[in-house]
Structures are given as structure tokens and as C-alpha cells.
Design an enzyme around this catalytic site. Structure first.
Site, PDB file in Angstrom:
ATOM      1  N   TYR A 154      28.577  25.283  54.780  1.00  0.00           N
ATOM      2  CA  TYR A 154      28.557  26.283  55.948  1.00  0.00           C
ATOM      3  C   TYR A 154      26.997  26.635  56.047  1.00  0.00           C
ATOM      4  O   TYR A 154      26.205  26.713  55.239  1.00  0.00           O
ATOM      5  CB  TYR A 154      29.117  27.369  55.564  1.00  0.00           C
ATOM      6  CG  TYR A 154      30.765  27.309  55.670  1.00  0.00           C
ATOM      7  CD1 TYR A 154      31.337  26.911  56.951  1.00  0.00           C
ATOM      8  CD2 TYR A 154      31.609  27.606  54.568  1.00  0.00           C
ATOM      9  CE1 TYR A 154      32.836  26.891  57.073  1.00  0.00           C
ATOM     10  CE2 TYR A 154      32.940  27.677  54.657  1.00  0.00           C
ATOM     11  CZ  TYR A 154      33.469  27.238  55.816  1.00  0.00           C
ATOM     12  OH  TYR A 154      35.006  26.999  55.979  1.00  0.00           O
ATOM     13  N   LYS A 213      44.082  45.832  30.823  1.00  0.00           N
ATOM     14  CA  LYS A 213      43.962  46.091  32.070  1.00  0.00           C
ATOM     15  C   LYS A 213      43.306  45.003  32.748  1.00  0.00           C
ATOM     16  O   LYS A 213      42.679  44.039  32.104  1.00  0.00           O
ATOM     17  CB  LYS A 213      43.028  47.500  32.385  1.00  0.00           C
ATOM     18  CG  LYS A 213      41.797  47.421  31.940  1.00  0.00           C
ATOM     19  CD  LYS A 213      40.959  48.772  31.817  1.00  0.00           C
ATOM     20  CE  LYS A 213      39.735  48.598  31.415  1.00  0.00           C
ATOM     21  NZ  LYS A 213      38.927  49.919  31.488  1.00  0.00           N
TER      22      LYS A 213
HETATM   23  C1  PLP Z   1      38.264  49.938  30.391  1.00  0.00           C
HETATM   24  C2  PLP Z   1      38.459  51.280  29.344  1.00  0.00           C
HETATM   25  C3  PLP Z   1      38.355  50.862  28.136  1.00  0.00           C
HETATM   26  C4  PLP Z   1      37.652  49.555  27.481  1.00  0.00           C
HETATM   27  O1  PLP Z   1      36.336  49.480  27.620  1.00  0.00           O
HETATM   28  P1  PLP Z   1      35.525  48.127  26.888  1.00  0.00           P
HETATM   29  O2  PLP Z   1      34.271  48.877  27.235  1.00  0.00           O
HETATM   30  O3  PLP Z   1      35.985  47.168  27.765  1.00  0.00           O
HETATM   31  O4  PLP Z   1      35.906  48.099  25.529  1.00  0.00           O
HETATM   32  C5  PLP Z   1      38.363  52.079  27.397  1.00  0.00           C
HETATM   33  N1  PLP Z   1      38.831  53.301  27.787  1.00  0.00           N
HETATM   34  C6  PLP Z   1      38.951  53.398  29.112  1.00  0.00           C
HETATM   35  C7  PLP Z   1      39.289  54.794  29.518  1.00  0.00           C
HETATM   36  C8  PLP Z   1      38.632  52.389  29.955  1.00  0.00           C
HETATM   37  O5  PLP Z   1      38.835  52.315  31.398  1.00  0.00           O
END
Ligand code: PLP
Length: 766
Positions: A645, A404
Site C-alpha cells: 500500500y 488472562k
Molecule cells: C495481570 C495481572 C497480574 C500478572 O502480572 P504479571 O506481571 O504478568 O506477572 C497479576 N495481578 C494482577 C492484578 C494483574 O492484573
């Protein structure tokens, strides 16, 4: 990274091996006595070709033999390269073949034999042998365990040996003699793709595997310096390999001289001691920490290809200028002249090749990638992380990497594509759009959408074959209302109170299972206190797992009908359960599940440096992402002037500053303004000056010599002996690495780093 592989030793030896091959064909010491020349060209130089086979074995084969990759691209790439080389070489030498009258007498059968086995010119046998060898090894590897395959290839080598150096012995037995004679009518030597190449290919692959095991045991953590003890051990191993190599080479020389003296040899490519010599030599070469010299790879290949032509050139040239007594009759000078001309031609060919590639690259716009600011991904580190995490899995458990947020900023298609190559076939994303992106990028396998999808987008789930999370019973009904079959995993809320139907609402969960348009393929929950096994977290996590598995058991009694329907549908392997993410896998592996939804760890990071230190021994992960930017301008800042800035920074004395082509819109946290952040330039630290801008950042380079526009600044990653980790940035910005890397922006190009082994899998060709 201190222990990073470098392959410089191999690069240097490629050159040495190419010149050794040229020696075989020129007999440099012939003027000084047959014995000396025999030792050099018929014994020592016999390490050259096995070395090239081993390089191919080392880089190409492990993914197929050990990781059972279904991705044939590297293999195809190698074959394409070998085909093209061979085709070009055949054309190149055709005039010589014709001039020498070699083709006149050859019938079609003979011609085919030459092309398929012998090579159309004396040195070209290597190319068909490499192709046949790789094919033989991969075929054997499909059926046989590695150990058995090694044995088989050794037996093949043994059979070859008796048709080569030990033919004098084989000849004594009439049955053997006629068998070999039959063989020789097809292949004039046993030094070919069947008897000779497989053993060395397999050995190369084996050494690669030994190294990976070794490395995993040694354990590494991001940014940790080598201890003196490991350095010493490394030096000890090198010394041991060197000694063993020396002893084996001595034995091989004795063997060669004996066989030579006894007139046993029909040919002199294969010795009993050769595999042992090669084993220690190759191990030595891969363990030497020498900076890689990539152009040696190309030049050595060209020397191999061109040296016979250069022999002709030197002879012709010497004749033309009446220097034959010097350049032809003196064997050593002749050899040196051939080497010099070959090296010159090789360099010229490499430069030409580079020009062609650059022109092609320009046309395709690749030059833009490193134009401003970019992310470099380390494929080798990614693969190492996969290996480490997979080693933590229980049997039957599989990774379902979280890709993701564009793979936490690493580039979802790049990362998932690479993972797919090593057999990973399930991924999870945050939303349907990310799933669609993956599909359009050629990612097959399961894609689970972890988050909410609006009903108007339900069609995407079907169109792109995505699996949707049922975030609660109400949402399940909405999904069901779509009216067409949708693949789903049901999420259970066991205490995080984010998404998922509450675990105590068993009835509702049971109803989700019975919604007739939902194809329930999995059920999962998410742990929210798994960063440690401290008592409070341990108790909470155990409770979460207990609640989850209670539901998982419960649905078996409730959803019998549903499951039956599933199996009938598509022979579904049953309903998957999963609850572990990165920290869960590290801290609570006993909680099981069919999948592990691993995110941050795959990218070589923990949330913070604390995690990295705490879990270094268990999972020595290696960061995949580096971030770099060009220096756009360098200028003086005189005492009393300000930069950026808001007049926030004022120079107390004359300073030198550089403007970097990266800003907060690229993901560099603005909170690192005012000297809190730093970058690396020429391996030295340069603090941020004033406020970070949207597209640019000013840094202080006073005292860092000769910095100019166009130079590269390292934002995250290593430069010389210095390193800026994502941990450092996260800590300074008051957040976790997850946020830092996942916000590295759209505007950055993402490229694989060159120089890692996997980037050039087919570099085994001489
Ligand atoms: C993002 C996510 C993961 C992965 O988590 P990590 O700590 O990065 O391994 C797993 N399950 C869900 C539901 C998530 O949202």
C-alpha cells in the site's frame, strides 16, 4: 536455544538396541566361537532392554514421582499403548504358537501365566514386565521418598540377580534354593517386572531429575549463546561418562565371563555391573547434542516386535531358494539378513502407520493448524519456567498463574490444562467470560476474576464457581445485593490507584468483610513499582506492602465473625493474602503472601530485554511462544517497482520478495512496517518490505536461496542459529512483550511443539 535438549542420542540408540535384541535371538557370532558370541549377545546386548525401561522412566515417571501430578493421562496413554501392542503382538504370533504346538499342552493357568508374566512369544515378556514395573514403581513412589525407593528397587534387583546370573551361588543355600524354585514355578525368570524393571525405571526418572537440577544451576536466559566455558564443561562431562561407561562395560564383561566359566548362570540378563553400565550409558545418550530422528522411535519399536517373525521368514526364504548354507548356517550373514528384513518390515509398518494417522488427522481437520499462520507452544519451556518460579516461592506459597487475555496470547485452556497437570490449582483471569471459557475447557480449581463483572453477569460467577474481586466498597454492596452467596477476594488499593478499596478506608473494608452474602476467601493488592529495587521503587513497594499487611492484620480483629462463618461454611482454610506478580516474585520475594499471581514470567518473558538481562541469573526463563507463517507466494520485484500500500517501498534494484500469510490482524504490529521488522526464512533474516497489511506481509528474500510458496517463515522464535525474540519485536514496536504476545490473535492456531520431551511421554516403548 543453544542448550536445548535434543534426544537424538536416544533415538539412535533405540535403533542400536533393537538390533541388539535381534542379536540376542540369532547369535550372530556363533560361527566364530562361543566366547565371542557370549560377549556380544549375553553381555553387551544386555544393555538393550534396560535402556528401554530407562527411557520410559525418564519421560513418564518424573511428573508422578517428583511433581506429584494428579493427571493420569500420560500414564493411561502408556498403558493403552502397551496393551494394544501386546494384544496385537499376541495375535500376530498366535499362528506361530499354534504351528509350534505351544498352546496345545498349556492349561488355563499356564496360559494366564504366559500372558501375564512370560509373554506369549519369547521376546514379548518385555511388555507385561513394563506394565508391572511401572505399576510397582508408582506404588512404591506413593509411599516412599525417592532415595528409599531407589534402594528398594535395587534390593529387588539384587534378589533377581541371585535367581539369574548368580543362581549358582544361591543354589548352595537350601532355603534360598527352594524359595527361588517356588518363584520359578510362577515366573520362569527373575528378569521380569518385579525384580528387573523397577530399578531401571527409577534410574531413568532419577537421571531426568538430576538434569533438571543441573540445568537450573547452570542458569539460562532467552537467546543467550553458550559460553565457551560451559561448552568445554559439557564436553568434559561427556568424556567422563564415556570413560566410566567403558570401564564399567569392561568390568561387566569380566563378570560375565567369570560367571559363565564358573557355570554360575541360570540365565544371563542381570549382572552386578549392569546398573552402573546403564547409568553412564544413559547419561551419555541424553547429553549428546544430536538432532532427533523421530521415525527411529517407531521403526525401532517395529523391529523389536517383528524380528522373531523375520527370523522365521529368513529361514523359510533361505530354504526356498536353497541358500541355507549362506543365510542360515553362517551366523553373521543370518543375523544381517534378519536385520535387513526387520528393518524393511519396520519401515513399511511405520509408513503405513503414518498414512493411517495422517488420514485420521485430515478427517479431524488438524491439517489446518499449520495451514496459514500459527503459534507453537513449547511445553518443556513452560514446565521449566514453572519449576524456576516454584523454586522462588516461600514454603506454603503457591502459584496462581495469570491466564488472562487467553494466557497472554498463548491459549488459556492449553496453558491452564498443562499447568493443572502439574498440580497447579488456582488461576486468575481478567473477566468472568474468561473464567467461563476455562471452566468449559475443563479447568477445575480456583479461578479468580481480577476485574469488574457487571451485575447482570453475577449469575455466571455462581454458575461457573468463579471468585469475584471486590473492586471497592460500593461494588461490594452491589455484589451483596445479588442476594446469593458469592465467593470473593477483596482488593486493596495501596498506591496503584487502579482497582481496589483505598487502604486508608479501613471502615469500609471492614464493612465489606461483614457483607453477609459475600464469602470472603482472600484479600490482595497489586504492586506497581516492583520492576527493580532502585531506592524510589523499593520505598514505594515497601509502603504498599506495609499498607496491605496492616489491613490484613486489621481484618483479623474486625472480621472474626466472618471468618468463623467461613470455616463453618466449607472448612475454608482461612483467608488468603496475595500481592506479588512476576516482578514481585523476582524482586520482592520477602513480601510473602499465600499466592503469587504470576503472568508474564510464566510465559518465559520479562516486559523487556532489560529485565531479561538483569534477572537472568535469578530466573533463566525460556520463551514458550513461537509464531510462524506460511509463505503464500514468491515473486520478482523489478527495479523501480513498488510493493504494498501507498507505494511506500520502491525497489532500487531487482529484488525477490515473499508474501507471508500473516498480518496485523494476527497480532504482528503494523509499526514494524517499512523495514523495521524482520522474519526468519531458512534460518536467515528477511526484512519487512512496505506496509504490513491486515492479513499479509511482504518481506525481502533477495539472496536467500530457493524459497518457495509453502515454506515457513518464523515471526517469533528460532530458526537455525538465528532467533527473533519477543523482546526484539517489542522494542521495535515501542512496547513491552506483554502487549506483543497477548495480541497474537484469535485467528492463529495454537499447537504444542513436537519434539519436546513431554509431548511424547510414552515413547519409552521399544
Ligand atoms: C495481570 C495481572 C497480574 C500478572 O502480572 P504479571 O506481571 O504478568 O506477572 C497479576 N495481578 C494482577 C492484578 C494483574 O492484573
Amino acid at each position: 536455544m543453544a542448550m536445548e535438549k535434543q534426544y537424538g542420542g536416544m533415538d539412535y540408540f533405540r535403533m542400536a538396541a533393537a538390533f541388539l535384541v535381534a542379536a540376542i535371538h540369532t547369535s550372530p557370532l556363533a560361527s566364530f566361537g562361543g566366547e565371542a558370541d557370549f560377549i556380544l549377545t549375553r553381555v553387551f546386548a544386555r544393555v538393550a532392554v534396560p535402556f528401554f525401561f530407562m527411557v520410559t522412566g525418564y519421560f513418564l515417571l518424573p511428573q508422578y514421582l517428583f511433581r506429584h501430578s494428579m493427571d493420569l493421562r500420560p500414564l493411561k496413554q502408556l498403558f493403552r499403548k502397551l496393551f494394544i501392542l501386546y494384544g496385537a503382538a499376541m495375535l500376530l504370533y498366535l499362528p506361530v504358537n499354534i504351528y509350534a504346538g505351544q498352546l496345545g499342552e498349556a492349561g488355563a493357568g499356564e496360559l494366564l501365566r504366559m500372558i501375564l508374566i512370560e509373554g506369549t512369544f519369547y521376546h514379548l515378556w518385555y511388555l507385561p514386565a513394563a506394565m508391572l514395573g511401572v505399576a510397582v514403581v508408582l506404588l512404591l513412589g506413593q509411599k516412599l521418598p525417592f532415595f528409599v525407593m531407589t534402594l528398594v528397587s535395587f534390593l529387588l534387583y539384587l534378589a533377581g540377580l541371585f535367581g539369574d546370573s548368580y543362581y549358582g551361588a544361591a543354589e548352595q543355600i537350601p532355603a534360598l534354593k527352594s524359595a527361588y524354585e517356588l518363584l520359578f514355578s510362577v515366573s520362569s525368570h527373575t528378569r521380569n517386572g518385579l525384580f528387573y524393571a523397577p530399578l531401571f525405571l527409577v534410574m531413568g526418572a532419577g537421571i531426568s531429575r538430576m538434569e533438571h537440577k543441573d540445568r537450573r544451576e547452570r542458569g539460562r536466559m532467552p537467546g543467550r549463546e553458550e559460553t565457551r566455558a560451559t561448552k568445554k564443561k559439557h564436553r568434559g562431562m561427556i568424556a567422563a561418562d564415556m570413560a566410566c561407561f567403558g570401564i564399567c562395560l569392561g568390568l561387566m564383561t569380566t563378570e560375565g565371563l567369570l560367571l559363565h566359566g564358573l557355570k554360575m548362570q541360570r540365565h544371563d540378563s542381570m549382572y552386578v555391573m549392569l546398573p552402573a553400565v546403564m547409568f553412564f550409558l544413559f547419561r551419555l545418550l541424553v547429553s549428546l547434542r544430536i538432532a532427533p530422528v523421530k521415525w527411529f522411535r517407531r521403526v525401532s519399536m517395529w523391529i523389536y516386535l517383528l524380528h522373531p517373525l523375520c527370523i522365521i521368514l529368513v529361514r523359510g526364504g533361505a530354504k526356498a531358494v536353497h541358500l541355507e548354507s549362506l543365510l542360515v548356517e553362517n551366523s553373521l550373514l543370518h543375523y544381517l539378513a534378519v536385520c535387513a528384513v526387520s528393518l524393511g518390515c519396520g519401515c513399511a509398518a511405520t509408513v503405513m502407520e503414518g498414512r493411517i494417522a495422517a488420514a485420521k488427522g485430515k478427517k479431524e481437520g488438524f491439517h489446518l493448524a499449520k495451514g496459514r499462520a500459527w503459534i507453537e507452544l513449547d511445553r518443556e519451556h513452560l514446565m521449566e519456567n514453572v519449576r524456576i518460579l516454584e523454586s522462588l516461592l516461600a514454603t506454603g506459597q503457591r502459584l496462581m498463574p495469570a491466564v488472562k487475555a487467553d494466557a497472554y496470547g498463548h491459549g488459556a485452556i492449553l496453558v491452564a490444562g498443562e499447568l493443572q497437570k502439574v498440580g497447579i490449582d488456582a488461576f486468575c483471569v481478567a473477566c468472568a467470560a474468561e473464567g467461563v471459557t476455562l471452566r468449559k475447557g475443563g479447568i477445575t480449581g480456583e479461578i479468580l476474576v481480577l476485574g469488574y463483572t457487571h451485575p447482570e453477569d453475577f449469575f455466571l460467577l455462581r454458575k461457573y464457581n468463579l471468585i469475584q474481586t471486590v473492586v471497592d466498597y460500593a461494588y461490594g454492596k452491589k455484589l451483596n445485593g445479588y442476594g446469593k452467596k458469592i465467593r470473593v477476594h477483596i482488593k486493596i488499593d495501596t498506591g496503584m490507584h487502579r482497582l481496589g478499596e483505598r487502604a486508608e478506608k479501613k471502615k469500609e473494608i471492614g464493612r465489606i468483610f461483614r457483607l453477609k452474602n459475600l464469602r470472603v476467601e482472600g484479600i490482595y493488592t497489586h504492586l506497581c513499582a516492583d520492576e527493580t529495587r532502585e531506592p524510589a521503587e523499593l520505598a514505594f513497594t515497601k509502603r504498599q506492602a506495609a499498607l496491605f499487611y496492616e489491613i490484613a492484620e486489621y481484618r483479623k480483629t474486625q472480621a472474626g465473625g466472618g471468618e468463623k462463618r467461613l470455616r463453618k461454611d466449607k472448612g475454608s482454610p482461612g483467608i488468603k493474602t496475595h500481592l506479588l506478580a512476576s516482578y514481585g516474585l523476582i524482586n520482592y520475594p520477602e513480601l510473602g503472601g499465600d499466592y503469587v499471581r504470576c503472568g508474564i514470567a510464566l510465559y518465559g518473558l520479562f516486559g523487556d530485554g532489560e529485565g531479561a538481562r538483569r534477572y537472568a541469573a535469578k530466573a533463566a526463563l525460556m520463551p514458550v511462544m513461537s509464531v510462524k507463517a506460511r509463505i503464500a507466494a514468491v515473486k520478482e520485484l523489478y527495479q523501480g517497482e513498488s510493493a504494498g500500500y501507498g507505494l511506500e517501498y520502491k525497489a532500487e534494484e531487482d529484488r525477490k520478495i515473499a508474501v507471508l500469510a500473516i498480518g496485523y490482524a494476527d497480532g504482528l504490529p503494523r509499526s514494524l512496517s517499512g523495514g523495521r521488522g524482520r522474519v526468519l526464512i531458512h534460518g536467515r533474516s528477511a526484512p519487512v518490505v512496505g506496509r504490513i497489511c491486515m492479513d499479509q506481509t511482504i518481506v525481502d528474500i533477495t539472496g536467500i536461496g530457493s524459497v518457495k510458496a509453502g515454506d515457513v517463515a518464523v515471526i517469533i522464535g528460532r530458526d537455525g542459529s538465528e532467533e527473533i525474540t519477543a523482546y526484539e519485536i517489542a522494542e521495535k514496536a515501542g512496547t513491552i512483550t506483554n502487549e506483543i504476545v497477548s495480541r497474537m490473535g484469535e485467528r492463529l492456531f495454537r499447537i504444542w511443539r513436537w519434539g519436546s520431551a513431554a509431548a511424547e511421554p510414552s515413547e519409552g516403548v521399544p
